[in-house]
Motif scaffolding. Structure first.
Motif, mmCIF file in Angstrom:
data_model
loop_
_atom_site.group_PDB
_atom_site.id
_atom_site.type_symbol
_atom_site.label_atom_id
_atom_site.label_comp_id
_atom_site.label_asym_id
_atom_site.label_seq_id
_atom_site.Cartn_x
_atom_site.Cartn_y
_atom_site.Cartn_z
ATOM 1 N N HIS A 180 12.761 -5.632 -9.873
ATOM 2 C CA HIS A 180 12.243 -4.363 -9.338
ATOM 3 C C HIS A 180 11.001 -3.977 -8.908
ATOM 4 O O HIS A 180 10.115 -5.037 -9.510
ATOM 5 C CB HIS A 180 12.839 -3.036 -10.225
ATOM 6 N N VAL A 181 10.601 -2.872 -8.313
ATOM 7 C CA VAL A 181 9.373 -2.525 -7.868
ATOM 8 C C VAL A 181 9.131 -1.280 -8.555
ATOM 9 O O VAL A 181 9.823 -0.238 -7.897
ATOM 10 C CB VAL A 181 9.089 -2.634 -6.357
ATOM 11 N N THR A 182 8.190 -0.857 -9.287
ATOM 12 C CA THR A 182 8.002 0.382 -10.221
ATOM 13 C C THR A 182 7.083 1.225 -8.905
ATOM 14 O O THR A 182 6.328 0.729 -8.249
ATOM 15 C CB THR A 182 6.990 0.049 -11.051
ATOM 16 N N VAL A 183 7.716 2.389 -8.793
ATOM 17 C CA VAL A 183 7.087 3.309 -8.166
ATOM 18 C C VAL A 183 6.653 4.776 -8.801
ATOM 19 O O VAL A 183 5.720 5.573 -8.616
ATOM 20 C CB VAL A 183 7.957 3.928 -6.925
ATOM 21 N N ALA A 184 7.008 4.769 -10.125
ATOM 22 C CA ALA A 184 6.467 5.761 -11.201
ATOM 23 C C ALA A 184 6.799 5.244 -12.637
ATOM 24 O O ALA A 184 7.832 4.659 -12.835
ATOM 25 C CB ALA A 184 7.099 7.103 -10.819
ATOM 26 N N GLY A 216 0.310 9.318 -5.351
ATOM 27 C CA GLY A 216 0.738 10.771 -4.885
ATOM 28 C C GLY A 216 1.727 11.366 -6.149
ATOM 29 O O GLY A 216 1.591 12.588 -6.130
ATOM 30 N N HIS A 217 2.243 10.756 -6.935
ATOM 31 C CA HIS A 217 2.939 11.205 -8.041
ATOM 32 C C HIS A 217 2.176 11.434 -9.234
ATOM 33 O O HIS A 217 2.552 11.848 -10.181
ATOM 34 C CB HIS A 217 4.158 10.407 -8.381
ATOM 35 N N GLY A 218 1.001 11.283 -9.202
ATOM 36 C CA GLY A 218 0.077 11.238 -10.296
ATOM 37 C C GLY A 218 0.200 10.165 -11.413
ATOM 38 O O GLY A 218 -0.646 10.213 -12.422
ATOM 39 N N ASP A 219 0.483 8.751 -10.870
ATOM 40 C CA ASP A 219 0.705 8.009 -11.976
ATOM 41 C C ASP A 219 -0.743 7.111 -12.079
ATOM 42 O O ASP A 219 -1.279 6.921 -10.858
ATOM 43 C CB ASP A 219 1.726 6.517 -11.411
ATOM 44 N N PRO A 220 -1.346 7.356 -13.124
ATOM 45 C CA PRO A 220 -2.643 6.770 -13.455
ATOM 46 C C PRO A 220 -2.750 5.066 -13.278
ATOM 47 O O PRO A 220 -3.858 4.753 -13.074
ATOM 48 C CB PRO A 220 -2.972 7.220 -14.751
ATOM 49 N N LEU A 221 -1.744 4.535 -13.041
ATOM 50 C CA LEU A 221 -2.006 3.119 -12.975
ATOM 51 C C LEU A 221 -1.718 2.876 -11.451
ATOM 52 O O LEU A 221 -1.660 1.404 -11.301
ATOM 53 C CB LEU A 221 -0.737 2.279 -14.075
ATOM 54 N N SER A 281 0.906 -1.372 -0.038
ATOM 55 C CA SER A 281 -0.127 -0.127 0.073
ATOM 56 C C SER A 281 0.809 1.202 -0.041
ATOM 57 O O SER A 281 0.410 2.286 -0.633
ATOM 58 C CB SER A 281 -1.014 -0.016 1.234
ATOM 59 N N ALA A 282 2.185 1.108 0.722
ATOM 60 C CA ALA A 282 2.861 2.275 0.925
ATOM 61 C C ALA A 282 3.466 2.847 -0.914
ATOM 62 O O ALA A 282 3.387 3.987 -0.999
ATOM 63 C CB ALA A 282 3.958 2.181 1.621
ATOM 64 N N VAL A 283 3.916 1.892 -1.596
ATOM 65 C CA VAL A 283 4.088 1.912 -2.901
ATOM 66 C C VAL A 283 3.066 2.469 -3.841
ATOM 67 O O VAL A 283 2.964 3.385 -4.535
ATOM 68 C CB VAL A 283 4.704 0.775 -3.459
ATOM 69 N N GLN A 284 1.874 1.664 -3.539
ATOM 70 C CA GLN A 284 0.763 2.297 -4.270
ATOM 71 C C GLN A 284 0.416 3.733 -4.003
ATOM 72 O O GLN A 284 -0.018 4.607 -4.794
ATOM 73 C CB GLN A 284 -0.477 1.369 -4.081
ATOM 74 N N ASP A 285 0.345 4.059 -2.603
ATOM 75 C CA ASP A 285 -0.023 5.632 -2.276
ATOM 76 C C ASP A 285 1.102 6.546 -2.752
ATOM 77 O O ASP A 285 0.758 7.576 -3.292
ATOM 78 C CB ASP A 285 0.066 5.518 -0.775
ATOM 79 N N ILE A 291 8.588 14.978 -12.312
ATOM 80 C CA ILE A 291 7.928 13.837 -11.326
ATOM 81 C C ILE A 291 8.833 12.695 -11.115
ATOM 82 O O ILE A 291 8.878 12.284 -10.016
ATOM 83 C CB ILE A 291 6.550 13.749 -11.884
ATOM 84 N N LEU A 292 9.384 12.249 -12.237
ATOM 85 C CA LEU A 292 10.140 11.194 -12.118
ATOM 86 C C LEU A 292 11.536 11.493 -11.114
ATOM 87 O O LEU A 292 11.704 10.437 -10.424
ATOM 88 C CB LEU A 292 10.472 10.514 -13.609
ATOM 89 N N ASP A 293 12.026 12.563 -11.525
ATOM 90 C CA ASP A 293 13.041 12.943 -10.368
ATOM 91 C C ASP A 293 12.776 12.749 -9.057
ATOM 92 O O ASP A 293 13.497 12.344 -8.143
ATOM 93 C CB ASP A 293 13.741 14.380 -10.922
#
Length: 192
Positions: A140-144, A46-51, A38-42, A151-153
């Motif tokens: 890996h675990v995608t965060v953005a 929060g970064h605006g990732d639509p996925l 959930s922390a990664v999804q949040d 935003i990626l930075d």
């Protein structure tokens, strides 16, 4: 594309075959458990990732792959055999990385368990699930993903402090739904 890893694979295989289209899109992955998932999804949201809410937090073992529904019993048997041949292992997710400029992805690094992920991925992506990859496998675990550079930075900077340690008990098979959401379909517990 994600999973539920814990449930033991029992019974007579996937029973959800009836009523499925001729082909389905599946993925195989290791779930990142709570509270880390959930922390990664949040963070993604929060970064605006639509996925962010349509892909449970995971480490991919087989990327989205379209398969004939008729092959699902063979795939089920293959995944059961792969799970039986592997053992639980510790995973450490820590720090951040990126695939830029090749791909607009920021991720949390798999610092512990990467070797086990590579061996597992090779076994999963064999037999009835053999396929070529667009890029070499890198757990890996995608965060953005696919967001503007600034935003990626920011996502990469914020993910530097991420830390999660847990035991991986198995992996999961997920299905991509008509609503474009990935949902766990079946879990496979390692052999011991």
């Amino acid at each position: 594309m994600p999973p539920t890893a814990g449930a033991a694979a029992e019974g007579g295989g996937l029973r959800e075959f009836r009523g499925l289209p001729e082909a389905v899109t599946i993925g195989v992955s290791i779930s990142v458990p709570e509270p880390y998932g959930s922390a990664v999804q949040d963070a993604r949201a929060g970064h605006g990732d639509p996925l962010a809410r349509s892909i449970p937090t995971h480490v991919t073992l087989l990327p989205p792959t379209e398969v004939s529904t008729a092959r699902l019993p063979e795939i089920e048997a293959h995944l059961l055999a792969v799970a039986a041949a592997h053992r639980p292992f510790p995973m450490l997710l820590q720090g951040s990385g990126t695939f830029r400029p090749v791909s607009p992805v920021v991720f949390v690094r798999v610092e512990g368990g990467a070797q086990e992920c590579r061996a597992l991925e090779a076994d999963v992506r064999s037999g009835p699930l053999a396929r070529e990859l667009a890029f070499p496998y890198h757990p890996h675990v995608t965060v953005a993903h696919g967001l503007p550079e600034d935003i990626l930075d920011e996502a990469q900077e914020k993910a530097r402090g991420f830390h999660a340690a847990f035991t991986v008990p198995g992996f999961g098979l997920s299905r991509f739904g008509p609503d474009e959401v990935w949902r766990p379909w079946r879990g496979y517990t390692f052999g011991g």
